[in-house]
Design a protein around this motif. Structure first.
Motif, PDB file in Angstrom:
ATOM      1  N   MET A  62      14.215 -35.142  49.060  1.00 31.44           N
ATOM      2  CA  MET A  62      15.018 -35.438  47.875  1.00 31.44           C
ATOM      3  C   MET A  62      16.517 -35.543  48.157  1.00 31.44           C
ATOM      4  SD  MET A  62      12.945 -32.958  45.242  1.00 31.44           S
ATOM      5  CE  MET A  62      14.098 -33.118  43.891  1.00 31.44           C
ATOM      6  N   ILE A  63      17.040 -34.723  49.079  1.00 28.70           N
ATOM      7  CA  ILE A  63      18.478 -34.750  49.332  1.00 28.70           C
ATOM      8  C   ILE A  63      18.829 -35.945  50.214  1.00 28.70           C
ATOM      9  CG2 ILE A  63      18.700 -32.248  49.075  1.00 28.70           C
ATOM     10  CD1 ILE A  63      18.720 -31.976  52.079  1.00 28.70           C
ATOM     11  N   SER A  64      20.121 -36.242  50.317  1.00 30.53           N
ATOM     12  CA  SER A  64      20.563 -37.403  51.094  1.00 30.53           C
ATOM     13  C   SER A  64      20.245 -37.214  52.569  1.00 30.53           C
ATOM     14  CB  SER A  64      22.070 -37.608  50.922  1.00 30.53           C
ATOM     15  OG  SER A  64      22.785 -36.490  51.420  1.00 30.53           O
ATOM     16  N   ALA A  65      20.099 -38.322  53.290  1.00 30.42           N
ATOM     17  CA  ALA A  65      19.716 -38.268  54.698  1.00 30.42           C
ATOM     18  C   ALA A  65      20.786 -37.588  55.542  1.00 30.42           C
ATOM     19  CB  ALA A  65      19.453 -39.673  55.225  1.00 30.42           C
ATOM     20  N   ASP A  66      22.070 -37.821  55.228  1.00 29.61           N
ATOM     21  CA  ASP A  66      23.115 -37.219  56.054  1.00 29.61           C
ATOM     22  C   ASP A  66      23.171 -35.705  55.881  1.00 29.61           C
ATOM     23  OD1 ASP A  66      24.049 -37.507  53.437  1.00 29.61           O
ATOM     24  OD2 ASP A  66      26.141 -37.651  54.084  1.00 29.61           O
TER      25      ASP A  66
END
Length: 459
Positions: A62-66
């Motif tokens: 769910m969280i951003s890839a970075d």
């Protein structure tokens, strides 16, 4: 005066976990990242690892890839591998794409072939080729520790061109943090390196070749200890890495060398304590139990062997009860001396200062130290035994046993790691149990056999 409220106590932690689980149940990616992002990475990772494996998968998806990549980079290697391999190939590739190439290669190299190929198929073709190439190198070599991104320029480049490139592309500059510009010829071989000071003080029209100095390069097969020696001699932040044809293929940083040395030291320390592999409590119970039981089961056998020596002298123990008090003291003090010898040998092995062929030289040096220390310790404990029981012959027995066992312990501690290395065994993992068992058996035997010989004077 009012005391400030505690901001990081158990109640706050429970509240953080509660909000994390609520955001997860609601599928609110924004709330998840808003909760985790302000925290130090170590704290965010700790909260993540307190979740179940399925919940961790959901958070990373769910969280951003970075941000997910930052958490993976913060995690110990075995945990990072587990976090990535549980994700679908698309999300795993997005996360891996945000990592430095050396970490990409480490993770891909530890995945099973099917998962690795599925992730590589989602990466850019050039990036995937770099990862495949880096994954082929041995871990503790320049190739295994380098990043493929090298801050390099053609030999006809000017100072102005480099400065303009830096000013116009901050993202690329961040990828080369800690690197000086390397100048390569038309074949891709490094011919010089430019300090940032020289770059900033030179005229913009000046060629890089006029302000460069010859580079110190290392081969992709250069071992970790040799690179440590180079970084100890020179204040470099990084070293260019070349293939057998001399072409520049990456850069190994001082930070990567320091991290690899620390990881090796921690691994050896854990092995000496019977912890095999990169164990954390977030790992499955079955894996952790199996690893520990293998070690503990072997130690049961070793301890039975040591105990069998005591059982052979039951009559002596029954006649002179005071001896039982000194048995663990003799074995423990000798074991401490032996562990010192093991530590020195392991250190010299890691630095390349000794080899298995040096076993006789190592033994002679350890024997001289062991003899002196053994005599000194034997006199001390002998006086204690004499004063305590009022029998000088008890002091002679205990003191002599400790002196001899100390000599045995340092001999074993100094030489056994070299012998294990010679036969392809891990000296960090096996030296400790062998040392403990032999010093216990020898200590018990020496005390009890000497006591049996001098029984008339001890009663």
């Amino acid at each position: 005066m009012t005391q400030p409220e505690e901001t990081n106590g158990p109640d706050v932690e429970i509240d953080e976990m509660g909000r994390l689980e609520q955001a997860l149940e609601a599928g609110d990616a924004v709330a998840l990242e808003a909760l985790l992002d302000p925290l130090p990475l170590s704290e965010a990772l700790r909260l993540l690892l307190n979740l179940t494996a399925e919940e961790r998968d959901s958070v990373l998806s769910m969280i951003s890839a970075d941000f997910a990549a930052a958490l993976v980079e913060e995690a110990p290697h075995a945990v990072a591998t587990e976090l990535v391999e549980r994700l679908d190939a698309v999300k795993a590739a997005e996360i891996i794409d945000e990592l430095d190439s050396d970490l990409q290669a480490d993770l891909i190299g530890d995945l099973d072939e099917e998962d690795a190929e599925a992730i590589l198929a989602e990466l850019d073709e050039e990036d995937a080729a770099d990862v495949r190439r880096l994954a082929e190198y041995e871990d503790e070599t320049a190739g295994g520790l380098m990043v493929a991104e090298a801050f390099s320029f053609p030999e006809n480049s000017t100072v102005g061109a480099v400065l303009r490139g830096l000013a116009s592309d901050e993202t690329d500059f961040e990828r080369y943090r800690g690197q000086h510009p390397y100048i390569v010829d038309t074949e891709g071989r490094p011919i010089g390196v430019v300090s940032l000071r020289a770059l900033l003080t030179a005229k913009r029209s000046e060629k890089l070749t006029s302000i460069m100095v010859p580079p110190i390069t290392v081969s992709v097969n250069t071992p970790l200890d040799e690179m440590q020696d180079i970084f100890d001699l020179y204040p470099f932040l990084g070293l260019p890495v070349v293939e057998s044809d001399g072409k520049l293929v990456g850069v190994v940083s001082r930070a990567a060398i320091d991290a690899a040395l620390l990881e090796r030291s921690e691994s050896e320390n854990l092995k000496r304590q019977g912890v095999v592999g990169d164990e954390l409590r977030s790992m499955p119970v079955a894996i952790r139990t199996r690893r520990r039981l293998a070690w503990l089961s072997a130690n049961i056998i070793l301890n039975i062997i040591a105990a069998s020596v005591i059982s052979a002298y039951e009559e002596t123990l029954a006649a002179v009860i005071a001896i039982a008090v000194f048995l663990p003291m003799v074995s423990d003090m000798s074991g401490c001396s032996g562990n010192q010898a093991v530590g020195v040998t392991m250190r010299e092995l890691s630095l390349g200062l000794v080899r298995p062929a040096d076993a006789m030289r190592v033994w002679l040096k350890e024997a001289s130290v062991g003899a002196i220390n053994g005599i000194a310790l034997g006199i001390l404990i002998g006086i204690v035994a004499w004063v305590w029981k009022g029998n000088p012959w008890l002091g002679v027995v205990i003191g002599t046993a400790l002196a001899l066992n100390t000599l045995i312990a340092v001999s074993i501690g100094g030489v056994v790691p070299l012998a294990l290395k010679r036969f392809g065994q891990d000296p960090a993992a096996a030296s400790g149990p062998l040392l403990t068992t032999i010093t216990d058996m020898a200590g018990f035997f020496l005390v009890l056999s000497l006591a049996s010989l001098m029984m008339p004077m001890l009663l």
